[in-house]
Design a protein around this motif. Sequence first.
Motif, short mmCIF file in Angstrom:
data_model
loop_
_atom_site.label_atom_id
_atom_site.label_comp_id
_atom_site.label_asym_id
_atom_site.label_seq_id
_atom_site.Cartn_x
_atom_site.Cartn_y
_atom_site.Cartn_z
N GLY A 32 0.80 -1.21 0.00
CA GLY A 32 0.00 0.00 0.00
C GLY A 32 0.83 1.26 0.00
N ALA A 33 0.14 2.39 0.18
CA ALA A 33 0.83 3.69 0.17
C ALA A 33 0.50 4.53 1.39
CB ALA A 33 0.44 4.47 -1.09
N ALA A 34 -0.39 4.07 2.27
CA ALA A 34 -0.76 4.88 3.43
C ALA A 34 0.44 5.17 4.32
CB ALA A 34 -1.86 4.16 4.22
N TRP A 35 1.34 4.22 4.44
CA TRP A 35 2.53 4.42 5.29
C TRP A 35 3.37 5.58 4.77
CZ3 TRP A 35 7.33 4.19 3.09
CH2 TRP A 35 7.41 3.61 1.81
N TRP A 36 3.45 5.75 3.41
CA TRP A 36 4.30 6.81 2.86
C TRP A 36 3.74 8.18 3.22
CZ3 TRP A 36 3.87 10.94 -0.41
CH2 TRP A 36 5.06 11.49 -0.88
N TRP A 37 2.42 8.30 3.21
CA TRP A 37 1.84 9.59 3.56
C TRP A 37 2.10 9.94 5.01
CZ3 TRP A 37 0.63 12.74 -0.13
CH2 TRP A 37 0.25 12.25 -1.39
N ALA A 38 2.12 8.95 5.88
CA ALA A 38 2.44 9.21 7.29
C ALA A 38 3.87 9.69 7.44
CB ALA A 38 2.19 7.95 8.12
N VAL A 123 4.16 1.49 10.89
CA VAL A 123 4.10 2.86 10.39
C VAL A 123 4.70 3.82 11.41
CG1 VAL A 123 2.56 4.70 9.61
CG2 VAL A 123 2.08 2.34 9.00
#
Length: 784
Positions: A32-38, A123
């Motif tokens: 996924g990509a949610a971790w990158w936004w964090a 994360v």
Amino acid sequence: MPLTTRQSVALSGATLLLLLVATSALAPLIAGAAWWWATAFTAVAVLGAGAGLRALRTPPSLVPPLEVVALLLALTLLFGGATSFALVIPTLDTFDEFLGLAEGAVRTIEQQSVPAIPVPALVFALAVGVGLVAVLLDLVVQTVRLPALAAVPVLVPVLVPGLFVESGADAIALVLTAAAYLLLLRVDVRVRRSAELAQEDERPDSALVTAPRRRPIVSTAGASMGLAAIGLVAASVVTAVTPSVSSSFLLGAGGPGTMFARGVSPYVELGRDLRRPDPVPAFSYVSPDADRPYFTLLNVERLEGDLWTAEERAVDGDHTIDTMPRPDGLAEDVLVEPRELTVQIGQVRTAWLPLPYPTAEVRGLRGSWFWDDGSLTVRSVDATTLGQRYDVTRLAVQPTVDQLRAAVEPPAGSVAPATRELPEDLPAIIGETAATVTQGARTRYDAAVAIQAYLRSSEFEYSEEAPVDDGYDGGGFDVIAEFLEQRAGYCVHFSSTMAVMAREVGIPSRIAVGYTAGTPSNQRVDGMVRVDVDSHDLHAWPELYFEGVGWVPFEPTPGRGTVPAYSRPNAGEQAPGVVPTAPVATPEATGRPDGDPDRSLAGPTGGAGAVGPGWLGGAGLVVLALLVVLLPAAIRVGLRAARRRGIRSGPSPADAAWRELTATAVDLGVDVDERRTARALAAELGARPAFAEDGDGAGALLRLRDAVERERYGRVRHSTASADAPDGDRDGPRRDALAADLATASRALAADAPAARRVEAILLPRSLRAAGRALVGRSVPRGA
């Protein structure tokens, strides 16, 4: 040279771009990509705070610590939740939450395979790491003014994936990071040149030779293109040569084998736990229906050599316990009754959750838990069972004998191939015994009942010591053959033997490892009897697959657990359900050694399984942050020590003393132009109030000035001794005098500076900028 707000913001923007691009290189490792936004939010918070602080003219020495504070506020907003005050202000409960996340991050790194599921603990670890890297990057780019060193921390996220994936480091990520790095260097060159030109404009009367204000495009563009070419070649080389390692080595296999590390058979370990002299509490539960099921930790399906092993399946992030599916092979016409349980874990510390099979719903767990295909066992990637309390809705499957007898051959793909496999060199006694025992059985179900009845007959004896004494502990094929000869063993042998004999007659089988129903206690919870389960309740039992019913448990071990009603001889005449048999035996035991990697399966002894010092994770983060903040001070101490050695034993002691005095002046905020002579600088320093009021300081400054001029220009060795004295005797007093004058002049400089400036001189010495430029050749040629 001080930077304007616009120049500082330009460097911060280039630094942020470099960090975000480098962080994206971790994408192959995390789903996924949610971790990158964090992580991006954390980087923006830290570098944005640094830019804002510099715009407010905050002393440079305070910027890194305040950036760490900004990191803490960002982490509180993202992960503090209800523990924070006003969403961003941490409380003591917030730090406890952070410690729990840090512990969970360690566990998820150990237990997950790639690509890992971005659970909150993982994360959090990424956000902390990126935040600290942001502080370090801002320190070297803006404070120390050595942006070339930014390549060191950003290479970590770029090269790490090459250690875990077979294809090695990602070439595109390397190229993009190299491009962002070159952009940072380019911005720094422009900023540095603008600052130099502005400084020259402030000194119109200085006799200086300056370069044209417009530099030829070819000179800088050509250098940038050359650096870019070198970066591309280096990226290609690194990608080609970076070795990858097995993901199970560094991140864990992600499958059930994680629990039983180092290739240790779970059955041998279970036997050791059963032989423990004193039982260790595992967990307790209450049920409004007085329901007493078995609790499964994991299933093992494959037999490789002498080891039964679980099927290695990567954790699926979509398999959350909120939506557990209906068990495989279970038809709608089979009676299924939902039953509620509440479980309180005691000293069991494992990533596998004790659950009845099959379970429809689990509520109240801390951490991230996921179910496995087929087995419906539940495991975590960032938590353990220790101290957990959860509610369970289990499905009490109650097939009839007719339904079991009517089961047809399972179609291809209905069960894992490993549940049918047998080796070609199976010991003959196993096949012969299976054929004899099941002779005359009309269906697969009748064959299974016959095998169970044979193993529970008076011909076999339950013993935990006989396998050890006779050397056939465990559950391999040779051990099963020996067990059929000796006819004495414990649950490992009975369950393994029934599973293999069932496969011999065409029934898919697997073995469940977990706990029997436990023992009712004298205590009540909400009016219900509490049932206690301890290490003596550890057990292994076979589960056989019947199409239309699914996986069905059997109990071939005499004197242990309960026998399902559907598996008893003449069961067709009885109502479906589960009836108890002989009371659970209390086995003798010897205990599991302290060095055993799987002691947590049954709970620790003497407190060995208690939670480790959780504060270590937080302390490590604090120590790392302190190291980042104190790094410039440590470098300055090293340079000072080197110059003092030059005074004591170097070829140019006066020059070493003068360079140290100049560096001290720069650290204390004196604007020192390296192009000025020692006499001019001494005159400027001598005019300061501290030297005017301190005769000793002024005299020391003049003596240092005279000494360095003689050493640099006259090459005349000044001696306080006679010319006839030995060299060592002549030179020693002069060097001592230089060291003493340096200390006196430095004290005078410090006395003339405000307290905040003295603190900044210690934590963020400005002299490192010039020293660093000289070390790495960062000065821009003025005539280029």
